[in-house]
Enzyme design. Structure first.
Site, short mmCIF file in Angstrom:
data_model
loop_
_atom_site.label_atom_id
_atom_site.label_comp_id
_atom_site.label_asym_id
_atom_site.label_seq_id
_atom_site.Cartn_x
_atom_site.Cartn_y
_atom_site.Cartn_z
N SER A 45 0.84 -1.21 0.00
CA SER A 45 0.00 0.00 0.00
C SER A 45 0.87 1.24 0.00
CB SER A 45 -0.90 0.02 1.25
OG SER A 45 -1.55 1.26 1.40
N TYR B 6 -0.93 -0.54 10.36
CA TYR B 6 -1.17 -0.90 8.97
C TYR B 6 -0.01 -0.44 8.08
CZ TYR B 6 -3.67 -1.11 4.46
OH TYR B 6 -4.05 -1.38 3.16
N LYS C 285 2.38 -2.91 5.81
CA LYS C 285 2.50 -2.77 4.36
C LYS C 285 3.92 -2.41 3.95
CE LYS C 285 -1.69 -3.82 3.17
NZ LYS C 285 -1.94 -5.09 2.43
#
Length: 253
Positions: A144, A159, A163
């Site tokens: 991401s 997160y 990623k």
């Protein structure tokens, strides 16, 4: 329609969501000739997507959690028994939580890191031997832009860390596996119009986020799927260890 994946066997994790990248990737691979195996943790979703795939070509679905190494090992064993091996792995399974750093509990941290990063690690680890037996293949994982720029939308610090970890993991195993015939790459989308953010991604928020890109819109699932299939196909035969940005010019580096 292209036919890049005839006689190929592909495994796509996290493919149960009706509006998700995993399902769309699985369907696109099937339409180009692949035998497709999907996993997800919701039985009803696995059944529904598997039925869609079987209308196109050979397919099977398994209810399995990417955090469970033995479950994923069983998936690989089942697909090998059914289809004879594995050529393509697409690691899509993931989740996010819009929690600020000081409010992230240890349990939430473990959940986000385990599903996104550990799940990618474990699934890849059990899939690679089956790919080596076929003489090689291609791995594509979902990272991401959050891992590049430090969140900023709905994904928070855990997160972003997960990623970013996928990008580092991709490079590391590309060094190990490419000489053995397996190319390893990942894609780094910005916000995509899926259900991963739940009710937070309103039409107004989509428009606001789109204004932060040069394209004037957020990504749709097809934007990401086309790039995944490119990296999984022989069209990208000289690419390995790559993070392919899919962000409409939102983040350049």
């Amino acid at each position: 329609m292209q036919d890049r994946f005839t006689n190929k066997v592909a495994l796509v994790t996290g493919a149960g969501s009706q509006r998700g990248i995993g399902r769309a990737t699985a369907l696109a691979l099937a339409k180009e000739g692949a035998s497709v195996v999907i996993t997800d943790v919701v039985p009803e979703s696995v059944q529904k997507v598997t039925e869609e795939l079987q209308k196109i070509g050979p397919a099977m679905g398994e209810v399995a959690d990417v955090r469970d190494k033995e479950a994923m090992r069983r998936v690989v064993r089942s697909l090998t028994d059914r289809f004879g091996g594995l050529d393509i792995l697409v690691n899509v399974a993931g989740l996010t939580r819009p929690t600020t750093f000081l409010d992230i509990s240890e349990d939430e941290y473990d959940l986000v890191l385990d599903v996104n990063l550990k799940g990618t690690f474990l699934t890849t680890q059990v899939a690679v031997p089956a790919m080596l037996q076929r003489g090689g293949g291609a791995i594509v994982s979902l990272s991401s832009v959050s891992g590049q720029r430090g969140g900023g939308v709905f994904g928070s610090s855990h997160y972003s860390a997960a990623k970013a970890g996928i990008m580092g993991f991709t490079k590391a195993i590309a060094r190990e596996l490419t000489p053995r015939g397996i190319r390893v790459n990942c894609v780094a989308p910005s916000m995509v119009d899926t259900d991963i953010a739940g009710d937070l991604l309103t039409e107004q928020r989509k428009a606001e986020l789109g204004q932060g890109t040069l394209m004037g819109r957020i990504a749709n699932v097809d934007d990401v799927v086309k790039c995944i299939l490119f990296l999984a196909s022989d069209e990208s035969s000289y690419l390995t260890g790559v993070t392919l940005d899919i962000n409409g010019g939102m983040h350049m580096h």
